[in-house]
Design an enzyme around this catalytic site. Structure first.
Site, mmCIF file in Angstrom:
data_model
loop_
_atom_site.group_PDB
_atom_site.id
_atom_site.type_symbol
_atom_site.label_atom_id
_atom_site.label_comp_id
_atom_site.label_asym_id
_atom_site.label_seq_id
_atom_site.Cartn_x
_atom_site.Cartn_y
_atom_site.Cartn_z
ATOM 1 N N ASP A 23 5.490 -2.033 4.170
ATOM 2 C CA ASP A 23 6.122 -3.219 3.584
ATOM 3 C C ASP A 23 7.416 -2.777 2.917
ATOM 4 O OD1 ASP A 23 4.016 -5.052 4.232
ATOM 5 O OD2 ASP A 23 2.832 -4.138 2.632
ATOM 6 N N SER A 58 0.818 -1.214 0.000
ATOM 7 C CA SER A 58 0.000 0.000 0.000
ATOM 8 C C SER A 58 0.851 1.264 0.000
ATOM 9 C CB SER A 58 -0.942 -0.004 1.215
ATOM 10 O OG SER A 58 -0.199 -0.010 2.424
ATOM 11 N N LYS A 106 -10.654 -0.867 -0.116
ATOM 12 C CA LYS A 106 -9.955 -1.516 0.992
ATOM 13 C C LYS A 106 -10.654 -1.201 2.318
ATOM 14 C CE LYS A 106 -5.499 -1.579 1.255
ATOM 15 N NZ LYS A 106 -4.085 -1.194 1.271
ATOM 16 N N ASP A 137 1.215 -0.591 8.606
ATOM 17 C CA ASP A 137 2.625 -0.935 8.525
ATOM 18 C C ASP A 137 3.190 -0.581 7.154
ATOM 19 O OD1 ASP A 137 1.342 -2.795 7.010
ATOM 20 O OD2 ASP A 137 2.189 -4.552 7.987
ATOM 21 N N ASP A 192 7.377 -4.419 8.009
ATOM 22 C CA ASP A 192 7.579 -5.783 7.529
ATOM 23 C C ASP A 192 8.759 -5.735 6.568
ATOM 24 O OD1 ASP A 192 5.437 -6.602 8.967
ATOM 25 O OD2 ASP A 192 4.151 -7.094 7.273
ATOM 26 N N TYR A 250 -11.167 -8.604 4.417
ATOM 27 C CA TYR A 250 -9.810 -8.134 4.103
ATOM 28 C C TYR A 250 -8.825 -8.931 4.959
ATOM 29 C CZ TYR A 250 -5.963 -4.955 3.001
ATOM 30 O OH TYR A 250 -4.781 -4.429 2.550
#
Length: 694
Positions: free
Chosen positions: A118, A105, A232, A116, A171, A241
C-alpha cells in the site's frame, strides 16, 4: 526519498522501558509478565509462524525496496514534467517534488511474501487527482514494460490505482497537499498536512497517519507485530479477513491487537493471542474499540461521534482509528458478518484454552474453516465478462458491492434470514468466457422457529441488487452477473480442491471436529480451479443427501415487512437500510436513547463476564489471586469506562444468544422458466421468480 529502509516502510518508535499508563488512555487489565510455560508456548508459536512461510526472504525484501525506489523516481519525474508544462520557472521545476510513503501491513512491518504494498504519493497543490494522477500518470505507467494489470479505481471511497510493478502488486493512492513544494522529509503525522484539503485526500493521508500512531501507542512494537502477523493469518484461514466483504481488513485487525497490547503491556505474543480471543469473545458490541481519546480539531473534519452523528449510532462493530480525524474503520460490518466473527472468536478462545492446558498445538488454531460444509443452502454469485481485462474491473465493482446484498437480505427479512458472505473467489475454468464466483451461506436466525412452509421471498431483493450493480459507469457488453440458489449437494465442482467434492463426515463427527480442532482438515479457501467434467458423483448417504420433505400446502407468499423503527444509511452509497433493533447472534440492541459508550466494552458490574478465566492482576507481593484479580480488573475497567467515555452516548446491551447450526433445511421452488444463462445447471437462477421456504 521518503521511503524508509526499515521493513515497515516508516520509522519505528524507539523502545523504552515499558510504562503502561503512557500508551493507553485506560488502565491495563494486567501487568503480569510471562511464566516459563508462556515462554515455551511463545517459542512454539514463533516456530509455527516461521514454518508457515509468513516471513519474506531477503531477496524478496530487497526486490520490494527496489520497486519502491523506482516508483519514487517515476512520480518525481511526473511532477517535474507537469511543472514544466504549466509554465513555472526553472527554479520551480528544479524544486518540484513528490514523495512516496507506505502504509498498511508494509508500514506496520507485518507484511508477508507475495502481498501487495500500500503506497501513497504526496504531490504539490497544483497537481490534482482527477486529471493529473488518473490520466497522465496512468498513461505513463501504462507505457512501461514493468507495469501490468493496471486498474484505476477513481470512484472508490479512497481513490486508488492498482497495478503490478515487476510482478509486485501495488495499491497507489494520491494526495495533493497545500504546498507548492513538497519537502523530502515531510512529516506526515503533523496536522498541518490536513490544511485546505478535501475529504478523499484526508482518507488517503490517514492510512499512513494511522499506522504511525498505532506504532506509537503500543508498549512493545515487536510483540505487537508478531501477534498481529499471527492473528491476520488466523483470520484468513477462518475466512474473516476481508473489509470489502463486510469482515475486517488489515487496519481493523491492527487496532484490535494494539488494544490488547495496551491492556496487557508486559505480555509476550503467545499471551497476547490468547488474551485477544478472551477479550473479544466477551466484548459487548457495539461498544467501540479505541486506542486513545477521540480528538477534535479546529479543521472541522467529521469524526466518529454517535452523540452528534445519528448515522454513527447504527455502526455494528465500531473500531476507531487513532489519528485525527478519528473514523470508524469497520463501517462495512453487518449484523450477519459480526455473528460469523463472534462465532470464530469463540472457536479461537476454545482452542487457546486447550493450548494453555497442553491439550492442543498451535496448528489446531489455524485449521481452515470448511465453509462448504457449514450450511445447507448457498447463494452463488457468478460474474462474467468477455475477457480477463474486463473481468478484472467488473469483478472489482461487484465484489465491492456484495456486502450490500447481505444488508438488503437482512433488511427485507427483518434479520430472520442470515447470510455468511465468503471472501474467497472461485473460478470455473471450463467456461468459455472470463468467469469469477463468490458464495454466501444462508440460514434461519438461530433460536427462532418459523411456521411450517414459511417463505422468504428475496426476488425483489436480488432484483434491486442487480439494478444497482448494472449502474456501473464503465460497463461493457459481455459483463453480466447471475445470482443463484444452490443446495450443499449441488455445489459446483470448481469450489473444491482439484474439482473433487470431499466426502463429508457424519454431522455430529464433523461438528465435533470443528469445535475441538483435533482432526486435520483440508483447506477449501482460495481460488478454485478445475472443470465440472472432473466432478465425481457422491454415493448416496443419509448425511450427504438433503432430505426432501413432503409437499407443503399452498400458502400465500410471505415477504416480511421492513421495520419502520430503525433506519440506517450506508456511509458510502447513500443506501437506506432498515434493520431490526436486535443484532442477530449477539443479543445487542442498536437503540441509543440514554446510553453511554463504555471503554472497554466487555465489562459488567458482575463477575459473570469474566468467569471463564481470571484476569491476571498481581497483588503487592507480585502473586496472583483469582478472586482478587477479578475484583481489581472490574474496578479498573469500571473506572476506565467513566473516565474515557463520559462525553459520548452509549448503547444498551442484551444477553448473548448461542449460535447454533440450522437443522431445518430451506426448500427452493422455482416459479418460472428462465431463459438467461444459468452458470450452474444444478442451481436455480434468481433472475427468475423464486422463493425460499424455511
Amino acid at each position: 526519498m521518503a521511503v524508509s529502509d526499515s521493513p515497515s516502510g516508516g520509522s519505528t518508535p524507539p523502545q523504552q522501558e515499558q510504562q503502561p499508563n503512557k500508551y493507553a488512555f485506560t488502565k491495563p487489565l494486567s501487568l503480569a509478565g510471562p511464566t516459563h510455560a508462556d515462554l515455551q508456548r511463545n517459542n512454539e508459536l514463533d516456530k509455527f509462524l516461521l514454518d508457515s512461510g509468513l516471513y519474506e526472504s531477503n531477496e524478496e525484501s530487497a526486490a520490494r525496496k527496489e520497486v519502491l525506489h523506482r516508483l519514487d523516481q517515476i512520480v518525481k519525474n511526473w511532477v517535474k514534467q507537469l511543472t514544466r508544462q504549466r509554465g513555472y520557472t526553472d527554479q520551480m521545476v528544479e524544486d518540484a517534488n513528490a514523495v512516496i510513503f507506505t502504509f498498511g501491513s508494509y508500514r506496520l512491518g507485518v507484511h508477508g511474501p507475495g502481498v501487495d504494498i500500500d503506497t501513497l504519493c504526496i504531490g504539490p497543490s497544483y497537481v490534482n487527482r482527477e486529471e493529473d494522477f488518473f490520466v497522465i500518470l496512468h498513461n505513463i505507467l501504462a507505457e512501461m514494460e514493468e507495469v501490468s494489470e493496471l486498474q484505476p479505481v477513481p470512484d472508490a471511497h479512497v481513490p486508488v490505482m492498482k497495478f503490478k510493478f515487476q510482478g509486485i502488486s501495488i495499491d497507489l493512492l494520491y494526495a495533493s497537499i497545500s504546498l507548492l513544494v513538497v519537502p523530502e522529509d515531510l512529516d506526515i503525522s503533523h496536522g498541518s498536512v490536513l490544511y485546505d484539503v478535501d475529504e478523499p485526500t484526508v482518507r488517503s493521508l490517514n492510512g499512513c497517519r494511522v499506522a504511525d500512531q498505532i506504532l506509537k501507542l503500543v508498549p512493545n512494537v515487536e510483540h505487537f507485530r508478531t501477534a498481529l502477523r499471527c492473528l491476520k493469518f488466523w483470520a484468513k484461514r477462518r475466512g474473516v479477513y476481508s473489509n470489502v466483504t463486510g469482515f475486517l481488513g488489515g487496519v481493523n485487525w491492527a487496532i484490535l491487537v494494539a488494544r490488547i497490547c495496551q491492556l496487557y503491556p508486559n505480555a509476550i505474543p503467545s499471551m497476547l493471542v490468547s488474551r485477544f480471543f478472551r477479550v473479544y469473545t466477551q466484548w459487548r458490541w457495539p461498544n467501540p474499540v479505541m486506542l486513545c481519546s477521540i480528538e477534535e480539531n479546529e479543521l472541522g473534519f467529521p469524526i466518529w461521534d454517535p452523540r452528534r452523528n445519528p448515522r454513527d449510532r447504527f455502526h455494528t462493530m465500531p473500531i476507531i482509528t487513532p489519528a485525527y480525524p478519528c473514523m470508524n474503520s469497520s463501517y462495512n460490518v453487518s449484523a450477519s458478518t459480526l455473528r460469523v466473527m463472534m462465532e470464530q472468536f469463540r472457536y479461537g478462545n476454545k482452542i487457546c484454552d486447550e493450548i494453555e492446558l497442553n491439550k492442543a498445538q498451535w496448528s489446531a488454531l489455524f485449521q481452515p474453516y470448511i465453509f462448504f460444509e457449514a450450511y445447507k443452502n448457498y447463494l452463488q454469485v457468478d460474474i462474467i465478462a468477455s475477457d480477463a481485462d474486463d473481468l478484472l474491473a467488473w469483478r472489482g465493482w461487484v465484489e465491492s458491492r456484495l456486502r450490500l446484498l447481505t444488508l438488503k437480505i437482512e433488511r427485507d427479512t427483518n434479520g430472520m434470514l442470515q447470510c455468511h458472505p465468503y471472501p474467497n473467489e472461485y473460478v470455473d475454468t471450463s467456461k468459455l468466457c472470463a468467469h469469477s464466483a463468490f458464495f454466501m451461506g444462508l440460514q434461519r436466525k438461530e433460536g427462532v422457529r418459523g411456521q411450517e412452509g414459511q417463505q422468504f421471498d428475496i426476488r425483489g431483493t436480488v432484483d434491486e441488487f442487480r439494478q444497482e450493480i448494472n449502474m456501473y459507469m464503465y460497463w461493457k457488453p459481455g459483463m453480466d452477473i447471475f445470482v443463484s440458489h444452490v443446495r450443499r449437494k449441488q455445489l459446483p465442482a470448481f469450489v473444491f480442491p482439484g474439482g473433487y467434492k470431499r466426502t463429508r463426515m457424519p454431522r455430529h463427527i464433523s461438528h465435533q471436529a470443528e469445535k475441538t480442532g483435533d482432526d486435520a482438515t483440508k483447506c477449501y479457501s482460495g481460488s478454485g480451479s478445475g472443470s465440472s467434467e472432473r466432478c465425481i458423483k457422491r454415493k448416496s448417504c443419509p448425511e450427504m443427501v438433503d432430505k426432501k420433505p413432503g409437499k407443503p400446502d399452498k400458502r400465500a407468499s410471505i415477504s416480511p415487512q421492513r421495520l419502520a423503527g430503525s433506519t440506517t444509511k450506508d456511509a458510502n452509497d447513500n443506501c437506506e437500510v432498515k434493520s431490526s433493533d436486535a443484532l442477530p447472534g449477539s443479543g445487542l440492541s442498536t437503540e441509543v436513547a440514554d446510553m453511554q459508550i463504555s471503554e472497554p466494552g466487555f465489562v459488567d458490574t458482575t463477575h459473570d463476564m469474566l468467569k471463564s478465566r481470571s484476569v491476571e492482576i498481581p497483588n503487592e507481593n507480585g502473586v496472583l489471586n483469582g478472586d482478587k484479580a477479578q475484583d481489581l480488573a472490574l474496578d479498573c475497567l469500571e473506572s476506565a469506562e467513566t473516565e474515557s467515555t463520559n462525553s459520548l452516548s452509549n448503547y444498551k446491551e442484551g444477553d448473548n444468544d448461542t449460535d447454533q447450526r440450522l437443522d431445518k433445511e430451506c426448500n427452493f421452488i422455482p416459479r418460472a422458466e428462465c431463459s438467461d444463462y444459468v452458470p450452474n445447471a444444478s442451481s436455480q437462477n434468481l433472475n427468475c421468480e423464486v422463493s425460499y421456504f424455511i
